[in-house]
Scaffold this active site. Structure first.
Site, PDB file in Angstrom:
ATOM      1  N   PHE A  99       0.843  -1.201   0.000  1.00 46.93           N
ATOM      2  CA  PHE A  99       0.000   0.000   0.000  1.00 46.93           C
ATOM      3  C   PHE A  99       0.879   1.253   0.000  1.00 46.93           C
ATOM      4  CE2 PHE A  99      -3.743   2.491   1.699  1.00 46.93           C
ATOM      5  CZ  PHE A  99      -4.501   2.302   0.544  1.00 46.93           C
ATOM      6  N   LYS A 159       7.730  -5.603 -11.494  1.00 46.96           N
ATOM      7  CA  LYS A 159       8.514  -6.050 -12.649  1.00 46.96           C
ATOM      8  C   LYS A 159       9.293  -7.341 -12.384  1.00 46.96           C
ATOM      9  CE  LYS A 159       9.614  -1.810 -12.256  1.00 46.96           C
ATOM     10  NZ  LYS A 159      10.194  -0.468 -12.194  1.00 46.96           N
ATOM     11  N   GLU A 197      -0.107  -5.384 -16.923  1.00 45.22           N
ATOM     12  CA  GLU A 197       0.066  -4.225 -17.813  1.00 45.22           C
ATOM     13  C   GLU A 197       1.014  -3.175 -17.228  1.00 45.22           C
ATOM     14  OE1 GLU A 197      -1.435  -3.281 -21.098  1.00 45.22           O
ATOM     15  OE2 GLU A 197       0.280  -1.985 -20.711  1.00 45.22           O
ATOM     16  N   VAL A 204       5.356  -2.533 -17.597  1.00 42.93           N
ATOM     17  CA  VAL A 204       6.094  -1.805 -18.638  1.00 42.93           C
ATOM     18  C   VAL A 204       5.269  -0.592 -19.042  1.00 42.93           C
ATOM     19  CG1 VAL A 204       7.241  -1.964 -20.880  1.00 42.93           C
ATOM     20  CG2 VAL A 204       6.981  -4.029 -19.496  1.00 42.93           C
ATOM     21  N   GLY A 222       8.869  10.502  -7.139  1.00 41.22           N
ATOM     22  CA  GLY A 222       8.445   9.102  -7.012  1.00 41.22           C
ATOM     23  C   GLY A 222       8.671   8.270  -8.262  1.00 41.22           C
ATOM     24  N   GLU A 247      13.560   4.291  -8.670  1.00 36.33           N
ATOM     25  CA  GLU A 247      13.479   3.098  -7.820  1.00 36.33           C
ATOM     26  C   GLU A 247      14.066   3.432  -6.446  1.00 36.33           C
ATOM     27  OE1 GLU A 247      12.102   0.026  -8.913  1.00 36.33           O
ATOM     28  OE2 GLU A 247      11.479   1.435 -10.448  1.00 36.33           O
ATOM     29  N   ASP A 270      16.598  -1.427 -14.695  1.00 41.34           N
ATOM     30  CA  ASP A 270      15.134  -1.354 -14.762  1.00 41.34           C
ATOM     31  C   ASP A 270      14.668  -1.493 -16.226  1.00 41.34           C
ATOM     32  OD1 ASP A 270      12.412  -0.444 -13.558  1.00 41.34           O
ATOM     33  OD2 ASP A 270      12.763   0.982 -15.181  1.00 41.34           O
ATOM     34  N   LYS A 314      12.499  -4.536 -18.129  1.00 40.15           N
ATOM     35  CA  LYS A 314      11.321  -4.298 -18.983  1.00 40.15           C
ATOM     36  C   LYS A 314      11.505  -4.892 -20.381  1.00 40.15           C
ATOM     37  CE  LYS A 314       9.997  -0.193 -16.370  1.00 40.15           C
ATOM     38  NZ  LYS A 314      10.319   1.215 -16.163  1.00 40.15           N
ATOM     39  N   GLY A 358       4.707   6.509 -11.950  1.00 38.51           N
ATOM     40  CA  GLY A 358       3.911   7.445 -11.142  1.00 38.51           C
ATOM     41  C   GLY A 358       2.687   6.794 -10.533  1.00 38.51           C
TER      42      GLY A 358
HETATM   43  N1  HSE Z   1      11.868   3.668 -11.880  1.00 35.98           N
HETATM   44  C1  HSE Z   1      10.996   3.377 -12.961  1.00 35.98           C
HETATM   45  C2  HSE Z   1      11.157   4.452 -14.030  1.00 35.98           C
HETATM   46  C3  HSE Z   1       9.577   3.297 -12.453  1.00 35.98           C
HETATM   47  O1  HSE Z   1      11.785   5.474 -13.732  1.00 35.98           O
HETATM   48  O2  HSE Z   1      10.698   4.262 -15.153  1.00 35.98           O
HETATM   49  C4  HSE Z   1       8.592   2.697 -13.412  1.00 35.98           C
HETATM   50  O3  HSE Z   1       8.857   1.368 -13.733  1.00 35.98           O
END
Ligand code: HSE
Length: 349
Positions: free
Chosen positions: A9, A126, A150, A153, A207, A210, A221, A225, A324
């Site tokens: 949460f 992910k 969904e 990515v 936000g 990561e 990251d 993806k 986000g």
């Molecule tokens: N840290 C990732 C980004 C978050 O900046 O794209 C979304 O997967």
């Protein structure tokens, strides 16, 4: 009516809950879909289980005030995520716990426990899809359950659903694009004269980044993806190992490099790529100088964009948010609707 549980949460879980609240009437009137939230568990914030239903607006206000979920009105409290899944009796579990793209835990355990309990699963996490897509999808299928992801990515930008439904009649030979919002944000800020450090700090504050931003700036990251795309769109089985695959981040890109590219009419982008070569699926992540006329060149800030190369339609590019609270929460909402459609179809309604 579906009983649902949210595991995790934080930003995403709360974004999803907010949309459940604000879209409740649309879901009911336009899609015939009603939900009852029966459990929430978060490793930091505590947990609450209540088969009678948890009032979402009240819950969100509670979380905004920083109060423990263990004190929120309900039947059971203080359970960990696995015990919550086992005891909540949900039809669908929404998994949005902490992302670890190296071990894919604890999210993989949560998903497997939910499937073992006969629950459909939606995740934005992910790790499990990058490392175990085939196993998890097979496990869901063998049990007659739906697993949707969904938001893994490009957050709520309909990328996987575009491939799954709208491009289903095409042969896709390549997917290439910007898959990490944090690095695109940093490169954009640097091209406008900002510093790397300040831009990263802002991405963290907003936000996007990561918890450990190495995962963004070193390309891991984006690699996770591209592996999700390789494994779920191209049917490959590629593990996102930055040591064995081409994975270069943006830490080596200087303000001078960006200026040199600009003088040549180009912009630096961190490009993730999946393609077929000699019958094999390949993946890579690396910073590249992209010419201004490329649709990816104009994608700024935390935006993401991907170009599919297809046999029937040629190139199809989709651009949108890639991270986000609300965009990623939206991915969960869309997956809920998709599961609802699939289950309605099964019943022949
Ligand atoms: N840290 C990732 C980004 C978050 O900046 O794209 C979304 O997967």
């Amino acid at each position: 009516m579906y009983k649902i549980a949210i595991i995790g949460f934080g930003v995403v879980g709360q974004g999803f809950a907010g949309l459940l609240e604000s879209k409740a009437e649309v879901l009911r009137k336009e899609h015939g879909l009603e939900i009852r939230l029966v459990a929430i568990a978060d490793s930091q914030k505590g947990s609450v289980v209540d088969p009678e239903g948890i009032e979402i607006a009240e819950l969100l206000a509670w979380a905004r005030d920083g109060k423990s979920l263990n004190l929120f009105p309900g039947k059971e409290h203080g359970l960990d995520a696995v015990a919550t899944i086992e005891r909540c009796g949900a039809d669908i579990v929404f998994e949005a716990s902490w992302t670890d793209i190296k071990t894919a835990e604890p999210a993989t355990t949560h998903i497997r426990r939910a499937l073992a309990q006969g629950m459909h699963v939606v995740t934005t996490n992910k790790g499990p899809l990058a490392l175990h897509a085939h196993k998890l999808l097979a496990e869901a299928k063998d049990r007659g359950l739906e697993l949707r992801f969904e938001g893994t990515v490009m957050s709520g930008t309909p990328l996987l659903n575009l491939a799954r439904y709208c491009l289903a009649g095409c042969q896709i030979s390549e997917i290439r694009g910007i898959l990490n919002g944090t690095t695109n944000f940093i490169l954009t800020q640097m091209s406008e004269g900002g510093s790397y450090g300040e831009a990263l700090k802002t991405a963290q504050d907003l936000g996007y980044a990561e918890a450990v931003p190495d995962a963004d700036v070193l390309g891991w990251d984006a690699l996770a993806k591209v592996c999700i795309l390789a494994n779920t769109v191209f049917g490959a089985e590629i593990t996102p190992d930055p040591k064995t695959l081409t994975c270069v981040g943006i830490t080596g890109i200087s303000a001078e490099d960006i200026e040199a590219a600009r003088k040549a009419g180009q912009v630096y982008k961190l490009i993730g790529r999946v393609w077929r070569e000699d019958g094999r699926v390949q993946v890579s992540v690396s910073p590249q100088r992209v010419p201004q006329e490329d649709p990816l060149a104009g994608v700024s800030g935390a935006g993401n964009a991907l170009t599919f190369t297809t046999d029937v339609l040629g190139e199809v590019t989709i651009k949108g948010p890639g991270a986000g609270k609300i965009p990623t929460g939206y991915a969960m909402l869309v997956d809920l609707l998709d599961i609802h459609r699939a289950l309605t179809c099964r019943k022949g309604d």
